[in-house]
Design an enzyme around this catalytic site. Structure first.
Site, PDB file in Angstrom:
ATOM      1  N   TYR A 143      -2.635   4.025   9.199  1.00  0.00           N
ATOM      2  CA  TYR A 143      -2.652   5.215   8.340  1.00  0.00           C
ATOM      3  C   TYR A 143      -2.982   6.454   9.160  1.00  0.00           C
ATOM      4  O   TYR A 143      -2.233   7.435   9.161  1.00  0.00           O
ATOM      5  CB  TYR A 143      -3.690   5.006   7.238  1.00  0.00           C
ATOM      6  CG  TYR A 143      -3.762   6.117   6.219  1.00  0.00           C
ATOM      7  CD1 TYR A 143      -2.761   6.294   5.265  1.00  0.00           C
ATOM      8  CD2 TYR A 143      -4.855   6.994   6.192  1.00  0.00           C
ATOM      9  CE1 TYR A 143      -2.845   7.308   4.317  1.00  0.00           C
ATOM     10  CE2 TYR A 143      -4.934   8.009   5.242  1.00  0.00           C
ATOM     11  CZ  TYR A 143      -3.929   8.161   4.306  1.00  0.00           C
ATOM     12  OH  TYR A 143      -4.007   9.166   3.367  1.00  0.00           O
ATOM     13  N   ARG A 184     -10.520   2.646  -3.883  1.00  0.00           N
ATOM     14  CA  ARG A 184     -11.186   3.882  -3.485  1.00  0.00           C
ATOM     15  C   ARG A 184     -12.501   4.006  -4.237  1.00  0.00           C
ATOM     16  O   ARG A 184     -12.669   3.482  -5.334  1.00  0.00           O
ATOM     17  CB  ARG A 184     -10.276   5.079  -3.720  1.00  0.00           C
ATOM     18  CG  ARG A 184      -9.296   5.200  -2.564  1.00  0.00           C
ATOM     19  CD  ARG A 184      -8.455   6.427  -2.655  1.00  0.00           C
ATOM     20  NE  ARG A 184      -7.283   6.204  -3.482  1.00  0.00           N
ATOM     21  CZ  ARG A 184      -6.275   7.071  -3.573  1.00  0.00           C
ATOM     22  NH1 ARG A 184      -6.312   8.186  -2.888  1.00  0.00           N
ATOM     23  NH2 ARG A 184      -5.233   6.817  -4.329  1.00  0.00           N
ATOM     24  N   ARG A 209     -19.170  11.720   1.978  1.00  0.00           N
ATOM     25  CA  ARG A 209     -17.803  12.181   1.726  1.00  0.00           C
ATOM     26  C   ARG A 209     -17.911  13.453   0.888  1.00  0.00           C
ATOM     27  O   ARG A 209     -18.916  13.709   0.231  1.00  0.00           O
ATOM     28  CB  ARG A 209     -16.983  11.150   0.940  1.00  0.00           C
ATOM     29  CG  ARG A 209     -16.677   9.853   1.678  1.00  0.00           C
ATOM     30  CD  ARG A 209     -15.716  10.043   2.839  1.00  0.00           C
ATOM     31  NE  ARG A 209     -15.315   8.756   3.424  1.00  0.00           N
ATOM     32  CZ  ARG A 209     -16.014   8.106   4.365  1.00  0.00           C
ATOM     33  NH1 ARG A 209     -17.150   8.602   4.829  1.00  0.00           N
ATOM     34  NH2 ARG A 209     -15.561   6.963   4.834  1.00  0.00           N
TER      35      ARG A 209
HETATM   36  P1  NAD Z   1      -0.929   7.151  -4.264  1.00  0.00           P
HETATM   37  O1  NAD Z   1      -0.931   5.825  -3.600  1.00  0.00           O
HETATM   38  O2  NAD Z   1      -1.334   7.253  -5.689  1.00  0.00           O
HETATM   39  O3  NAD Z   1       0.495   7.845  -4.142  1.00  0.00           O
HETATM   40  C1  NAD Z   1       1.409   7.575  -3.119  1.00  0.00           C
HETATM   41  C2  NAD Z   1       2.791   7.481  -3.742  1.00  0.00           C
HETATM   42  O4  NAD Z   1       3.759   7.270  -2.723  1.00  0.00           O
HETATM   43  C3  NAD Z   1       2.914   6.304  -4.720  1.00  0.00           C
HETATM   44  O5  NAD Z   1       3.555   6.724  -5.890  1.00  0.00           O
HETATM   45  C4  NAD Z   1       3.758   5.291  -3.938  1.00  0.00           C
HETATM   46  O6  NAD Z   1       4.480   4.413  -4.782  1.00  0.00           O
HETATM   47  C5  NAD Z   1       4.621   6.206  -3.108  1.00  0.00           C
HETATM   48  N1  NAD Z   1       5.144   5.584  -1.877  1.00  0.00           N
HETATM   49  C6  NAD Z   1       4.434   4.875  -0.957  1.00  0.00           C
HETATM   50  N2  NAD Z   1       5.252   4.481   0.038  1.00  0.00           N
HETATM   51  C7  NAD Z   1       6.489   4.979  -0.251  1.00  0.00           C
HETATM   52  C8  NAD Z   1       7.758   4.890   0.386  1.00  0.00           C
HETATM   53  N3  NAD Z   1       7.915   4.221   1.538  1.00  0.00           N
HETATM   54  N4  NAD Z   1       8.812   5.507  -0.204  1.00  0.00           N
HETATM   55  C9  NAD Z   1       8.685   6.164  -1.379  1.00  0.00           C
HETATM   56  N5  NAD Z   1       7.495   6.259  -2.042  1.00  0.00           N
HETATM   57  C10 NAD Z   1       6.422   5.677  -1.470  1.00  0.00           C
HETATM   58  O7  NAD Z   1      -1.838   8.114  -3.368  1.00  0.00           O
HETATM   59  P2  NAD Z   1      -2.322   9.612  -3.575  1.00  0.00           P
HETATM   60  O8  NAD Z   1      -3.797   9.589  -3.554  1.00  0.00           O
HETATM   61  O9  NAD Z   1      -1.608  10.244  -4.699  1.00  0.00           O
HETATM   62  O10 NAD Z   1      -1.855  10.256  -2.200  1.00  0.00           O
HETATM   63  C11 NAD Z   1      -0.692  11.064  -2.106  1.00  0.00           C
HETATM   64  C12 NAD Z   1      -0.568  11.586  -0.679  1.00  0.00           C
HETATM   65  O11 NAD Z   1      -1.719  12.361  -0.351  1.00  0.00           O
HETATM   66  C13 NAD Z   1      -0.471  10.485   0.371  1.00  0.00           C
HETATM   67  O12 NAD Z   1       0.448  10.878   1.367  1.00  0.00           O
HETATM   68  C14 NAD Z   1      -1.864  10.424   0.953  1.00  0.00           C
HETATM   69  O13 NAD Z   1      -1.857   9.967   2.273  1.00  0.00           O
HETATM   70  C15 NAD Z   1      -2.310  11.866   0.835  1.00  0.00           C
HETATM   71  N6  NAD Z   1      -3.777  11.974   0.779  1.00  0.00           N
HETATM   72  C16 NAD Z   1      -4.460  11.574  -0.331  1.00  0.00           C
HETATM   73  C17 NAD Z   1      -5.847  11.664  -0.342  1.00  0.00           C
HETATM   74  C18 NAD Z   1      -6.663  11.254  -1.531  1.00  0.00           C
HETATM   75  O14 NAD Z   1      -7.886  11.318  -1.478  1.00  0.00           O
HETATM   76  N7  NAD Z   1      -6.090  10.865  -2.647  1.00  0.00           N
HETATM   77  C19 NAD Z   1      -6.523  12.139   0.787  1.00  0.00           C
HETATM   78  C20 NAD Z   1      -5.789  12.512   1.902  1.00  0.00           C
HETATM   79  C21 NAD Z   1      -4.409  12.440   1.888  1.00  0.00           C
HETATM   80  N1  UDP Z   2     -17.027   2.606  -0.587  1.00  0.00           N
HETATM   81  C1  UDP Z   2     -18.092   1.933  -1.183  1.00  0.00           C
HETATM   82  N2  UDP Z   2     -17.826   1.084  -2.214  1.00  0.00           N
HETATM   83  C2  UDP Z   2     -16.575   0.907  -2.710  1.00  0.00           C
HETATM   84  C3  UDP Z   2     -15.500   1.604  -2.114  1.00  0.00           C
HETATM   85  C4  UDP Z   2     -15.758   2.432  -1.043  1.00  0.00           C
HETATM   86  O1  UDP Z   2     -19.261   2.063  -0.772  1.00  0.00           O
HETATM   87  O2  UDP Z   2     -16.425   0.132  -3.677  1.00  0.00           O
HETATM   88  C5  UDP Z   2     -17.310   3.541   0.522  1.00  0.00           C
HETATM   89  C6  UDP Z   2     -16.430   3.358   1.753  1.00  0.00           C
HETATM   90  O3  UDP Z   2     -17.016   2.417   2.628  1.00  0.00           O
HETATM   91  C7  UDP Z   2     -16.435   4.757   2.325  1.00  0.00           C
HETATM   92  C8  UDP Z   2     -16.526   5.664   1.100  1.00  0.00           C
HETATM   93  O4  UDP Z   2     -17.026   4.850   0.041  1.00  0.00           O
HETATM   94  O5  UDP Z   2     -17.580   4.968   3.130  1.00  0.00           O
HETATM   95  C9  UDP Z   2     -15.196   6.272   0.690  1.00  0.00           C
HETATM   96  O6  UDP Z   2     -14.242   5.230   0.615  1.00  0.00           O
HETATM   97  P1  UDP Z   2     -12.741   5.473   0.160  1.00  0.00           P
HETATM   98  O7  UDP Z   2     -11.989   4.208   0.431  1.00  0.00           O
HETATM   99  O8  UDP Z   2     -12.712   6.006  -1.224  1.00  0.00           O
HETATM  100  O9  UDP Z   2     -12.225   6.662   1.084  1.00  0.00           O
HETATM  101  P2  UDP Z   2     -12.178   6.853   2.683  1.00  0.00           P
HETATM  102  O10 UDP Z   2     -13.085   5.889   3.368  1.00  0.00           O
HETATM  103  O11 UDP Z   2     -10.757   6.644   3.036  1.00  0.00           O
HETATM  104  O12 UDP Z   2     -12.672   8.232   2.845  1.00  0.00           O
END
Ligand code: NAD
Ligand code: UDP
Length: 313
Positions: A143, A184, A209
């Site tokens: 990732y 998450r 976070r």
């Molecule tokens: P999510 O998993 O809900 O959404 C991702 C979407 O992309 C899903 O609908 C999935 O089906 C689609 N997808 C995955 N692989 C695909 C492929 N190969 N072709 C077409 N569609 C595909 O996640 P999200 O939280 O909505 O994240 C959206 C974007 O934001 C992602 O790129 C993620 O990396 C980025 N992002 C999210 C967070 C967060 O905290 N939610 C943080 C940093 C970055």
């Molecule tokens: N985490 C936790 N319990 C859970 C899920 C996640 O303590 O059930 C912790 C995880 O280890 C991390 C933080 O919460 O330190 C955020 O995790 P998440 O997967 O949401 O996001 P990321 O690590 O990608 O920021």
């Protein structure tokens, strides 16, 4: 405008599609439904300006669009580690395909990058100038490194082919429509608290976070997309920093739950701390997050509570 949102059936993507339709645009939502759900976009399907395409971004596609938001990529560790090679392909081949499309039709393209490009940061809070501390061969690398090379591709297509690019480095975002089982922390804790189960705290729970409510993030994404001449990455997140233990306490309180806590091992390469420096977004986009953690969690709990009730009935 006609706007393509890849990953549009996912958590953030579905909120973005809704926002763009409300602004009067035509929206093409492209998704392979790996972590996306039809129910996320159910209310949009009747809109004549909304079109849904089941497609995988690792395959090329020909479309006529004015803007592209490239969000397609699983975002939670459970899902991006399920098939790590596919995760890399999604970030790399997906990015090349979307940049190729942007180049051909002269569309502006915004890439959903991530705070994970900073890895386990040695600089705190993280400004965009920080190059990060990423393990290139660990379980999170598919990732983190995928997103880093996607940023490289964005900058090179911009320099080499003059593609009009925008890079959003998104920090932890939460809100309604997160999957209940995607691992998450916010969705895990809310579901556990509502079910009266113990909250699973990884490590000591003293890692930090910064959590941004999804409406604030969508506002920032549209501002960044429509800002002039902004090709450098921009951090988007809420600088309010909390330990995971504090988050657990807040969720239990809001849910009115009697849940306790179970301590579990910290996952490999779990970042110790994370907090965005958002000076660039403040200065160049005039953006500030407006929804404090408590208020955002209350909205999120309301959503999960009604989903739990629907699942039972
Ligand atoms: P999510 O998993 O809900 O959404 C991702 C979407 O992309 C899903 O609908 C999935 O089906 C689609 N997808 C995955 N692989 C695909 C492929 N190969 N072709 C077409 N569609 C595909 O996640 P999200 O939280 O909505 O994240 C959206 C974007 O934001 C992602 O790129 C993620 O990396 C980025 N992002 C999210 C967070 C967060 O905290 N939610 C943080 C940093 C970055
Ligand atoms: N985490 C936790 N319990 C859970 C899920 C996640 O303590 O059930 C912790 C995880 O280890 C991390 C933080 O919460 O330190 C955020 O995790 P998440 O997967 O949401 O996001 P990321 O690590 O990608 O920021």
């Amino acid at each position: 405008m006609r706007i393509l949102v890849t990953g549009g059936a996912g958590f953030i993507g579905s909120h973005l599609c809704e926002r763009l339709l409300n602004e009067g645009h035509e929206v093409i939502c492209l998704d392979n439904f790996f972590t996306g759900r039809r129910e996320n976009i159910l209310s949009l399907l009747d809109n004549p300006r909304f079109e849904l395409l089941r497609h995988d971004v690792i395959e090329p596609i020909l479309l006529e669009v004015d803007q592209i938001y490239n969000l397609a990529c699983p975002a939670s560790p459970i899902h991006y580690q399920y098939n790590p090679v596919k995760t890399v392909k999604t970030s790399v081949m997906g990015m090349i395909n979307m940049l190729g499309l942007a180049k051909r039709v002269r569309a502006r393209i915004l890439q959903a990058s991530t705070s994970e490009v900073y890895g386990d940061p040695l600089v705190h809070p993280q400004p965009e100038e920080y190059w990060g501390n990423v393990n290139p061969i660990g379980l999170r690398s598919c990732y983190d490194e995928g997103k880093r090379i996607a940023e490289t591709l964005m900058m090179d297509y911009h320099r080499q082919n003059n593609v009009d690019t925008r890079i959003a480095r998104i920090f932890n975002t939460y809100g309604p429509r997160m999957l209940e089982n995607d691992g998450r922390v916010v969705s895990n804790f809310v579901v556990q608290a509502l079910r009266g189960e113990s909250l699973t705290l990884y490590g000591e729970g003293d890692q930090t976070r910064s959590f941004c409510y999804v409406d604030d993030l969508v506002e920032a994404l549209t501002r960044l997309m429509n800002a002039d001449d902004l090709h450098e990455p921009v951090n988007l997140g809420n600088p309010g920093e909390f330990t995971i233990k504090q988050l657990a306490e807040e969720v239990v309180r809001i849910c009115g739950s009697a849940s306790g806590v179970t301590y579990m091992p910290l996952p490999q390469d779990d970042p110790r701390q994370r907090k965005p420096n958002i000076k660039r977004a403040q200065a160049l986009l005039g953006w500030n997050p407006t929804i404090p953690l408590r208020e955002g969690l209350e909205k999120t709990v309301t959503f999960f509570r009604s989903r739990e009730l629907r699942a039972k009935s």
